[in-house]
Motif scaffolding. Structure first.
Motif, PDB file in Angstrom:
ATOM      1  N   MET A   1      -4.378  -6.929  11.622  1.00 30.65           N
ATOM      2  CA  MET A   1      -4.266  -5.498  11.315  1.00 30.65           C
ATOM      3  C   MET A   1      -4.944  -5.198   9.985  1.00 30.65           C
ATOM      4  N   LYS A   2      -5.358  -3.956   9.827  1.00 29.31           N
ATOM      5  CA  LYS A   2      -6.012  -3.534   8.595  1.00 29.31           C
ATOM      6  C   LYS A   2      -5.105  -2.558   7.855  1.00 29.31           C
ATOM      7  N   GLY A   3      -5.068  -2.663   6.535  1.00 28.89           N
ATOM      8  CA  GLY A   3      -4.239  -1.753   5.754  1.00 28.89           C
ATOM      9  C   GLY A   3      -4.661  -1.737   4.300  1.00 28.89           C
ATOM     10  N   GLN A   4      -3.853  -1.074   3.463  1.00 31.87           N
ATOM     11  CA  GLN A   4      -4.140  -0.966   2.033  1.00 31.87           C
ATOM     12  C   GLN A   4      -2.902  -1.370   1.234  1.00 31.87           C
ATOM     13  N   ILE A   5      -3.107  -2.204   0.211  1.00 32.26           N
ATOM     14  CA  ILE A   5      -1.985  -2.586  -0.643  1.00 32.26           C
ATOM     15  C   ILE A   5      -1.582  -1.384  -1.497  1.00 32.26           C
ATOM     16  N   TYR A  14       2.931  -4.864  -0.690  1.00 33.55           N
ATOM     17  CA  TYR A  14       3.385  -3.886   0.289  1.00 33.55           C
ATOM     18  C   TYR A  14       2.169  -3.138   0.827  1.00 33.55           C
ATOM     19  N   VAL A  15       1.906  -3.348   2.117  1.00 34.83           N
ATOM     20  CA  VAL A  15       0.683  -2.858   2.745  1.00 34.83           C
ATOM     21  C   VAL A  15       0.976  -1.664   3.651  1.00 34.83           C
ATOM     22  N   GLN A  16       0.261  -0.567   3.412  1.00 33.40           N
ATOM     23  CA  GLN A  16       0.381   0.620   4.250  1.00 33.40           C
ATOM     24  C   GLN A  16      -0.606   0.522   5.405  1.00 33.40           C
ATOM     25  N   SER A  17      -0.096   0.679   6.632  1.00 31.46           N
ATOM     26  CA  SER A  17      -0.962   0.610   7.807  1.00 31.46           C
ATOM     27  C   SER A  17      -0.366   1.454   8.931  1.00 31.46           C
ATOM     28  N   ASP A  18      -1.137   2.419   9.419  1.00 32.90           N
ATOM     29  CA  ASP A  18      -0.697   3.276  10.530  1.00 32.90           C
ATOM     30  C   ASP A  18       0.680   3.883  10.290  1.00 32.90           C
TER      31      ASP A  18
END
Length: 293
Positions: A1-5, A14-18
């Motif tokens: 999955m792809k996300g942003q710290i 803590y990674v924000q994703s969808d």
């Protein structure tokens, strides 16, 4: 999955994703490869639930800051106080040079203008930096300045910086009262505030992301080389096209357009004096020897 710290705390990222926030840890090979994930990083991660994920890959960064530790920053709000602590052209220019070098757009926010008896000094500072092309916002008793600042947030990652006690956390509390960020009074003996922000976190504000970060009162130029310094002063870079020498350092060279514009008042004397001081610091800096891989 792809996300942003969005937050780094006690070894967890803590990674924000969808629309979900995943608690993750970095794989052991990150340490072996001497890679430190930063808040703001775009990452590839795996997770079977919200509390037990692992970072797999850090995607390429467009920039990164060490103090504060944030990556992929679009703009930096330099909160600089007019009093308590007193305004410093030198310190403001240090922040500006740092942001220019990292290709981060600077925004100057003058705080505590209501406590200053020298209104002409405020006008002088605003005029000096607006003439260069910087966005300058002076604090107001109503929310006009806050609204002006908020209009710059959408779709951008913004970092707040400035000397301790300048009012960064106070300013963010005014923008988003429910944050209730800890603030500290100025130490009378030291003339600067205590460091109140403990970790870096990206906070959704006005359709953008804002990092509240620790303030610090000095910046050392550890990465910038002497030849690169003139390019971090936009008005110097513009004038340099009229210098006699292509790689003019604007010190002892004849027919230097920068020095000519300083003499004519087109370039602020404070900016040139700070440039000379910064150049001396960089040239006297001890070389950093890196171990060969």
């Amino acid at each position: 999955m792809k996300g942003q710290i969005r937050k780094a705390l006690s070894g967890f990222y803590y990674v924000q994703s969808d629309g979900e926030l995943y608690q993750t840890r970095a794989r052991g090979n990150f340490r072996n490869r001497k890679i430190t994930p930063l808040v703001g990083d775009e990452v590839i991660f795996e997770s079977s639930n919200l509390t037990d994920g692992y970072l797999l890959e850090i995607l390429p960064r467009k920039n990164e800051l060490v103090r504060p530790a944030v990556a992929n920053v679009d703009q930096g709000v330099i909160v600089t106080s007019m009093v308590e602590p007193n305004f410093s052209y030198n310190l403001l220019d240090r922040f500006l040079v740092t942001l220019e070098y990292k290709a981060i757009e600077p925004i100057i926010y003058l705080s505590k203008t209501d406590l200053s008896d020298d209104k002409e000094k405020i006008k002088e500072v605003v005029a000096c930096y607006q003439e260069i092309g910087y966005t300058v916002i002076a604090a107001t008793e109503n929310n006009e300045a806050i609204n002006e600042l908020e209009r710059l947030f959408p779709n951008r990652l913004t970092v707040f910086m400035g000397q301790s006690g300048a009012g960064k956390s106070t300013l963010l509390n005014r923008i988003v009262p429910e944050l209730d960020l800890e603030t500290a009074a100025i130490s009378e003996s030291l003339g600067r505030g205590k460091h109140t922000t403990r970790h870096v976190e990206l906070i959704p504000i006005a359709e953008g992301l804002v990092a509240d970060t620790p303030g610090f009162s000095s910046i050392d130029f550890l990465e910038i080389e002497a030849r690169e310094l003139p390019k971090q002063f936009p008005e110097f870079f513009e004038a340099s096209h009229d210098c006699r020498f292509r790689e003019c350092m604007h010190i002892n060279e004849p027919q230097c357009a920068v020095k000519e514009r300083v003499e004519s008042g087109e370039i602020a004397t404070t900016r040139y004096e700070n440039y000379v001081q910064f150049l001396e610091e960089i040239e006297k800096r001890r070389p950093v020897y890196r171990k060969k891989k």
